[in-house]
Motif scaffolding. Structure first.
Motif, PDB file in Angstrom:
ATOM      1  N   PRO A  20       0.814  -1.221   0.000  1.00 58.27           N
ATOM      2  CA  PRO A  20       0.000   0.000   0.000  1.00 58.27           C
ATOM      3  C   PRO A  20       0.840   1.261   0.000  1.00 58.27           C
ATOM      4  CG  PRO A  20      -0.838  -1.549   1.587  1.00 58.27           C
ATOM      5  CD  PRO A  20       0.433  -2.123   1.084  1.00 58.27           C
ATOM      6  N   LEU A  21       1.946   1.237   0.752  1.00 58.71           N
ATOM      7  CA  LEU A  21       2.807   2.417   0.780  1.00 58.71           C
ATOM      8  C   LEU A  21       3.387   2.682  -0.600  1.00 58.71           C
ATOM      9  CD1 LEU A  21       4.752   2.277   4.132  1.00 58.71           C
ATOM     10  CD2 LEU A  21       3.084   3.939   3.406  1.00 58.71           C
ATOM     11  N   ASN A  22       3.828   1.593  -1.229  1.00 62.59           N
ATOM     12  CA  ASN A  22       4.365   1.765  -2.576  1.00 62.59           C
ATOM     13  C   ASN A  22       3.308   2.306  -3.508  1.00 62.59           C
ATOM     14  OD1 ASN A  22       6.958   1.039  -2.219  1.00 62.59           O
ATOM     15  ND2 ASN A  22       6.643  -1.118  -2.711  1.00 62.59           N
ATOM     16  N   PHE A  23       2.095   1.757  -3.336  1.00 62.21           N
ATOM     17  CA  PHE A  23       1.009   2.224  -4.192  1.00 62.21           C
ATOM     18  C   PHE A  23       0.767   3.714  -3.989  1.00 62.21           C
ATOM     19  CE2 PHE A  23      -3.520   3.235  -4.445  1.00 62.21           C
ATOM     20  CZ  PHE A  23      -3.718   3.042  -5.798  1.00 62.21           C
ATOM     21  N   PHE A  24       0.666   4.083  -2.701  1.00 62.00           N
ATOM     22  CA  PHE A  24       0.430   5.494  -2.427  1.00 62.00           C
ATOM     23  C   PHE A  24       1.591   6.335  -2.929  1.00 62.00           C
ATOM     24  CE2 PHE A  24      -2.752   4.184   0.783  1.00 62.00           C
ATOM     25  CZ  PHE A  24      -3.792   4.942   0.293  1.00 62.00           C
ATOM     26  N   GLY A  25       2.777   5.787  -2.728  1.00 62.64           N
ATOM     27  CA  GLY A  25       3.960   6.521  -3.174  1.00 62.64           C
ATOM     28  C   GLY A  25       3.897   6.783  -4.661  1.00 62.64           C
ATOM     29  N   SER A  26       3.610   5.742  -5.426  1.00 61.25           N
ATOM     30  CA  SER A  26       3.610   5.955  -6.872  1.00 61.25           C
ATOM     31  C   SER A  26       2.424   6.813  -7.275  1.00 61.25           C
ATOM     32  CB  SER A  26       3.582   4.620  -7.601  1.00 61.25           C
ATOM     33  OG  SER A  26       2.427   3.919  -7.243  1.00 61.25           O
ATOM     34  N   PHE A  27       1.311   6.635  -6.530  1.00 64.06           N
ATOM     35  CA  PHE A  27       0.155   7.481  -6.843  1.00 64.06           C
ATOM     36  C   PHE A  27       0.498   8.948  -6.624  1.00 64.06           C
ATOM     37  CE2 PHE A  27      -3.527   9.787  -5.141  1.00 64.06           C
ATOM     38  CZ  PHE A  27      -4.348   9.738  -6.243  1.00 64.06           C
ATOM     39  N   PHE A  28       1.081   9.219  -5.452  1.00 66.91           N
ATOM     40  CA  PHE A  28       1.396  10.615  -5.160  1.00 66.91           C
ATOM     41  C   PHE A  28       2.457  11.139  -6.104  1.00 66.91           C
ATOM     42  CE2 PHE A  28      -0.653   9.861  -1.053  1.00 66.91           C
ATOM     43  CZ  PHE A  28      -1.427  10.997  -1.002  1.00 66.91           C
ATOM     44  N   LYS A  29       3.380  10.244  -6.448  1.00 69.56           N
ATOM     45  CA  LYS A  29       4.451  10.687  -7.333  1.00 69.56           C
ATOM     46  C   LYS A  29       3.876  11.064  -8.689  1.00 69.56           C
ATOM     47  CE  LYS A  29       8.619   9.152  -9.578  1.00 69.56           C
ATOM     48  NZ  LYS A  29       9.185   7.968 -10.182  1.00 69.56           N
ATOM     49  N   LYS A  30       2.966  10.190  -9.169  1.00 70.29           N
ATOM     50  CA  LYS A  30       2.463  10.434 -10.523  1.00 70.29           C
ATOM     51  C   LYS A  30       1.465  11.576 -10.543  1.00 70.29           C
ATOM     52  CE  LYS A  30       3.010   5.830 -12.410  1.00 70.29           C
ATOM     53  NZ  LYS A  30       2.359   4.581 -12.098  1.00 70.29           N
ATOM     54  N   GLN A  31       0.497  11.529  -9.617  1.00 66.31           N
ATOM     55  CA  GLN A  31      -0.610  12.477  -9.721  1.00 66.31           C
ATOM     56  C   GLN A  31      -0.320  13.768  -8.963  1.00 66.31           C
ATOM     57  OE1 GLN A  31      -2.928  11.436 -11.758  1.00 66.31           O
ATOM     58  NE2 GLN A  31      -1.955   9.453 -11.924  1.00 66.31           N
ATOM     59  N   ILE A  32      -0.170  13.620  -7.652  1.00 70.82           N
ATOM     60  CA  ILE A  32      -0.088  14.821  -6.821  1.00 70.82           C
ATOM     61  C   ILE A  32       1.195  15.578  -7.092  1.00 70.82           C
ATOM     62  CG2 ILE A  32      -0.225  15.685  -4.470  1.00 70.82           C
ATOM     63  CD1 ILE A  32      -2.707  14.240  -5.285  1.00 70.82           C
ATOM     64  N   ASP A  33       2.268  14.806  -7.212  1.00 71.19           N
ATOM     65  CA  ASP A  33       3.549  15.466  -7.447  1.00 71.19           C
ATOM     66  C   ASP A  33       3.518  16.220  -8.767  1.00 71.19           C
ATOM     67  OD1 ASP A  33       6.304  15.884  -6.616  1.00 71.19           O
ATOM     68  OD2 ASP A  33       6.795  14.740  -8.410  1.00 71.19           O
ATOM     69  N   GLY A  34       2.906  15.591  -9.764  1.00 74.88           N
ATOM     70  CA  GLY A  34       2.801  16.259 -11.046  1.00 74.88           C
ATOM     71  C   GLY A  34       2.013  17.547 -10.933  1.00 74.88           C
ATOM     72  N   LEU A  35       0.926  17.469 -10.160  1.00 75.05           N
ATOM     73  CA  LEU A  35       0.078  18.647  -9.975  1.00 75.05           C
ATOM     74  C   LEU A  35       0.865  19.766  -9.299  1.00 75.05           C
ATOM     75  CD1 LEU A  35      -2.975  19.375 -10.363  1.00 75.05           C
ATOM     76  CD2 LEU A  35      -3.197  18.911  -7.927  1.00 75.05           C
TER      77      LEU A  35
END
Lengths: 622, 106, 168
Positions: free
Chosen positions: A558-573
């Motif tokens: 889950p952490l990895n998932f959140f990490g990649s999610f945040f990296k891709k979406q939120i970080d991009g934003l």
């Protein structure tokens, strides 16, 4: 007692670190190893002096300077040398010296020889800070320092990525515990306005939130001392060189949690609920680790799980309020487990780096000293009288029996299993015929004296170490009296029928373990099958209760998932927003630059418009 | 001697200077010959000078005239340098068409 | 009498200034500009500042215009080969001209009440003698600076217009 000598105890390892760290590359291996060993040996000498003094002297507190100052309390940079610290000083520097001596031979072919000793000395330095710190913050320095050195040493052979991962795992698992330590420090400081051990001991009282602090400290201890649920790093930590496993992951660092809880016994006594949790976790850990150890084939892994199991027993004792019993087991365990690890190192050395027991066997003929010491230590850990393990383990079992029969059953089961898997280890390694390759068989040899000497000394200590706390007249209990506020074990000094019966039961249990192992591995000459071919309960054990997989599933993934999610979406934003702050002016200036086209007419036109606007504003705007 | 300002008033001079200045500005926008543009600049300068002298007389103060004197010195220097630059440009690109001189733009 | 003279001079000034800009041949422009400068000198004389009138004729009509004519002839620009600007530019130029004129005049009209009626006191302030004293007492430093500026301009002009060596 002169404070200079006490501080020298700390300074010697640091000096060794600095010498090896800065000039190690220019020193020959011999000089480098000698310096490191001498540094610890010197520390050992001063520790002995202090130990002799503390027998009937007062504890010494040395405050170097005021470290931090807050509104209503301050933290000193100070050291506190008392009976508890004295014990730890003795066996850290003592066993440390032996292991350094051992390492000079064991690591002699390593290219990063001086680096190894730098780390090892550094570790001892931090460990000494940990045990002598006069307040929680000082202890935390040592706590973090040993964690760092542990990380460095597990990943010492950094070219193997698996080892690096093991190091990272150890470090991260320890961080979780360290967070607990910090929370504990904060809560304690908030409640009592001091972090100093002496003041805490006098001033502590039962506050509603004290349970949070002690629970946080216990979580810290589970991290450092490898208890459920944070123990999984310790078996992986066997990636480090064997002396490291012996020093850090068997004898000293993993006992830091026990040291800390013993140091803060007055706080834990105030929160019996937390003590119950400690006892239960300790008992469960000891059983779980023992069952896993039953089916491990890597010689060091067996010892690692055995360490976890023994640490679990110590926590059981802590949870029952029998701090001196836990300390006793820490000491005896340090002797025989260090001896076992060093023995296994000697074996691994002999068979050329092989760690799988299925490819060993029959080493008895080739390595007589190693075998003898290993045998003594195995007897000690299995709890055969009159070796040290018998006394310490038996006291834990006795204490457990007096408090709670269920815990006693669990602990007894764990110690029977201990006897089994230790003899399994012994028989598979030393008995029968050699199962390795021809080449390895030619290579078999007894280790050099620099390696066997520490083994002999440790084996002797493992044999006689129990004398410091014989039931009935315990020197250790008397010695630790000033440290421990109210002891739970003082009332079963008189030995009745029950006690003797229990001792007998424990010995019988150990014998059963021995016999089962004997029949299985000597009479029937069984060799464990490959991990992939096991089934049922064995498979569960072999896969370590799937704990790593469960952690992977519920935490890491889950952490990895959140990490990649945040990296891709939120970080991009966020990146987009932040970068646009730069892009907009840049774009504007790019557009504005076009106006600067060198056309004087345009400039003048703009000038005329500007002047007109100004005139309009100044003279006609009202 | 009778003073001119008593008869025609300072505002006439101001109007004259404004018109002269506007003609200069118009010239710069209108022509692309660098020398004529220079002349336009001179006209603008003279408009300012004229106003300075008029006000100097109006306030009976010599400072205004001193400034005109300095302005003339600066104008002379400016023309000298400006023409030198024009000569250099002409030598290089064979023209003094101001619209061709865009190489300095960023 | 003076009034008439002023209007004649003003008409000459403005007219010649316009012709300076509008004539196609740069040499004609220069000649119209000389006339413009003469008329401005006349204005100075009208304002009773004889010194400036003389200096103006010497510097502008003499030195600067000679310099300009010399340059024009050096560049052989007497033929009117100038390409006219696009019509849009011309319109914009005219608009600008009207705009700035309108704003200046109207702002003056707004502030007109501030102008008091002129009274003459008869103090001597603009004879050559007085100006010389002012220039060399109060303004001696700017005066010397102007001298340095002219020197620099001379050196700079020589340096810039000097033919570059091919080797460089």
């Amino acid at each position: 007692m002169s404070t200079t000598i006490l501080l020298l105890t700390l300074i010697f390892p640091l000096v060794g670190t600095l010498i090896n760290g800065f000039w190690g590359k220019h020193l020959s291996k011999k000089v480098s190893g000698t310096i490191a060993t001498l540094a610890i040996a010197a520390s050992f000498v001063t520790s002995c002096l202090f130990f002799a003094y503390i027998q009937d002297g007062e504890p010494v507190k040395v405050v170097l300077f005021e470290w931090m100052k807050f509104n209503y309390f301050s933290i000193d940079f100070g050291f506190y040398f008392d009976q508890l610290a004295a014990l730890w000083l003795m066996f850290i520097t003592g066993i440390g010296t032996l292991i350094h001596l051992y390492s000079t031979s064991y690591m002699s072919h390593d290219e990063n020889f001086s680096k190894f000793f730098t780390y090892l000395n550094f570790f001892v330095f931090f460990m000494l800070i940990l045990v002598t710190g006069s307040n929680l913050a000082m202890m935390f320095i040592g706590w973090e320092g040993v964690g760092l050195c542990s990380y460095l040493l597990i990943g010492f052979w950094y070219k193997n990525q698996d080892y690096n991962n093991a190091a990272k795992k150890a470090f991260i698992m320890n961080r979780i515990g360290d967070l607990g330590f910090l929370v504990g420090i904060f809560v304690t400081g908030y409640l009592f306005h001091t972090l100093d051990f002496i003041e805490l001991k006098e001033q502590s009282f039962l506050a509603p939130t004290l349970g949070i602090a002690t629970m946080a400290f216990f979580i810290a201890a589970t991290g450092k001392s490898a208890q459920l649920p944070l123990y999984t790093w310790l078996p992986d930590a066997m990636a480090g060189p064997t002396p490291v496993s012996a020093l850090i992951h068997a004898a000293t660092m993993v006992t830091a949690g026990i040291f800390m809880i013993t140091r803060l016994n007055f706080l834990f006594d105030l929160t019996p609920d937390v003590q119950h949790i400690i006892a239960i976790i300790g008992a469960v850990t000891s059983l779980v680790a023992a069952t896993i150890a039953l089916v491990q084939n890597d010689i060091k892994k067996v010892l690692a799980y055995s360490t976890v199991s023994q640490l679990g027993l110590m926590f059981l004792a802590l949870g029952l309020g029998a701090y001196e019993v836990a300390v006793f087991h820490v000491i005896t365990h340090a002797f025989f487990k260090a001896c076992l690890f060093l023995g296994s190192g000697s074996v691994i050395h002999a068979v050329g780096g092989e760690q799988d027991m299925r490819h060993m066997g029959g080493l008895k003929k080739h390595m007589k000293i190693t075998y003898a010491t290993f045998f003594i230590s195995t007897l000690a850990i299995s709890g055969f009288p009159p070796l040290s393990g018998f006394f310490s383990k038996d006291e834990i079992l006795l204490t457990a029996f007096h408090h709670n029969t269920v815990l006693w059953v669990v602990a007894s089961l764990a110690s029977i299993l201990t006897a089994f898997y230790m003899f399994r280890l012994l028989f598979l390694t030393f008995s029968n015929k050699f199962r390795g390759t021809e080449e390895q068989e030619h290579h078999l040899h007894e280790s050099p004296s620099a390696m066997t000497m520490p083994l002999i000394i440790l084996a002797v200590l493992a044999a006689v170490g129990g004398l410091i706390s014989i039931p009935g007249s315990s020197w250790l209990n008397e010695f630790l009296k000033p440290v421990i506020k109210n002891s739970a074990t003082l009332h079963h000094h008189e030995l009745g029928t029950t006690e003797y019966l229990l001792m007998g039961l424990a010995v019988v249990g150990a014998l059963i373990g021995l016999m089962v192992a004997y029949f299985k591995y000597i009479k029937n000459k069984q060799v464990p099958v490959n991990d992939n071919n096991v089934s049922g309960l064995q498979k569960l054990f072999a896969n370590k209760y799937y704990l790593d997989e469960i952690y992977m599933l519920i935490i890491v993934n889950p952490l990895n998932f959140f990490g990649s999610f945040f990296k891709k979406q939120i970080d991009g934003l966020i990146n987009g927003v932040v970068l646009s702050f730069g892009r907009v002016p840049s774009e504007l200036s790019y557009q504005g630059k076009k106006a600067q086209n060198g056309n004087i007419g345009l400039y003048l036109f703009a000038f005329v418009i500007g002047v007109c606007g100004l005139l309009y504003y100044l003279f006609m705007c009202y | 001697m009778e003073n001119v300002l008593q008869q025609i008033g300072i505002d006439q001079y101001i109007y004259l200077a404004i018109l002269l200045f506007c003609i200069g500005a118009f010239g710069i926008l209108y022509r692309r010959n660098a020398i004529v543009m220079f002349m336009s600049i001179e006209i603008m300068l003279n408009a300012a000078n004229l106003l300075l002298v008029a006000f100097s007389t109006y306030h009976e103060d010599a400072n205004g005239q001193v400034f005109v004197f300095f302005t003339m010195a600066v104008a002379a220097a400016e023309v000298a340098i400006g023409l030198a630059i024009l000569v250099a440009i002409y030598r290089n690109i064979g023209s003094i068409d101001i619209d061709k001189l865009k190489k300095l733009k960023g | 009498m003076i009034e008439i003279l002023f209007y004649i001079l003003s008409a000459v000034t403005l007219g010649s200034a316009f012709l300076t800009i509008l004539s196609k041949n740069p040499i004609h422009s220069a000649i119209w500009l000389v006339i413009c400068f003469f008329s401005i000198a006349g204005h100075y004389a009208l304002l009773n500042s004889q010194f400036l009138a003389m200096v103006h004729i010497i510097v502008y009509s003499g030195a600067i215009m000679i310099l300009m004519l010399f340059t024009i002839m050096l560049m052989n620009l007497n033929i009117s080969d100038e390409i006219a600007k696009p019509i849009v530019t011309k319109i914009i130029a005219t608009v600008c001209f009207c705009l700035i004129g309108f704003f200046l005049v109207s702002s003056l009209a707004q502030t007109a009440p501030a102008l008091e009626t002129y009274t003459q006191t008869g103090v001597d302030f603009q004879t050559i003698q007085v100006l010389g004293k002012v220039l060399l007492n109060e303004f001696v430093l700017p005066f010397e600076m102007a001298a340095i500026l002219l020197l620099m301009a001379m050196i700079g002009a020589v340096l810039i217009s000097k033919k570059e060596k091919k080797t460089a």
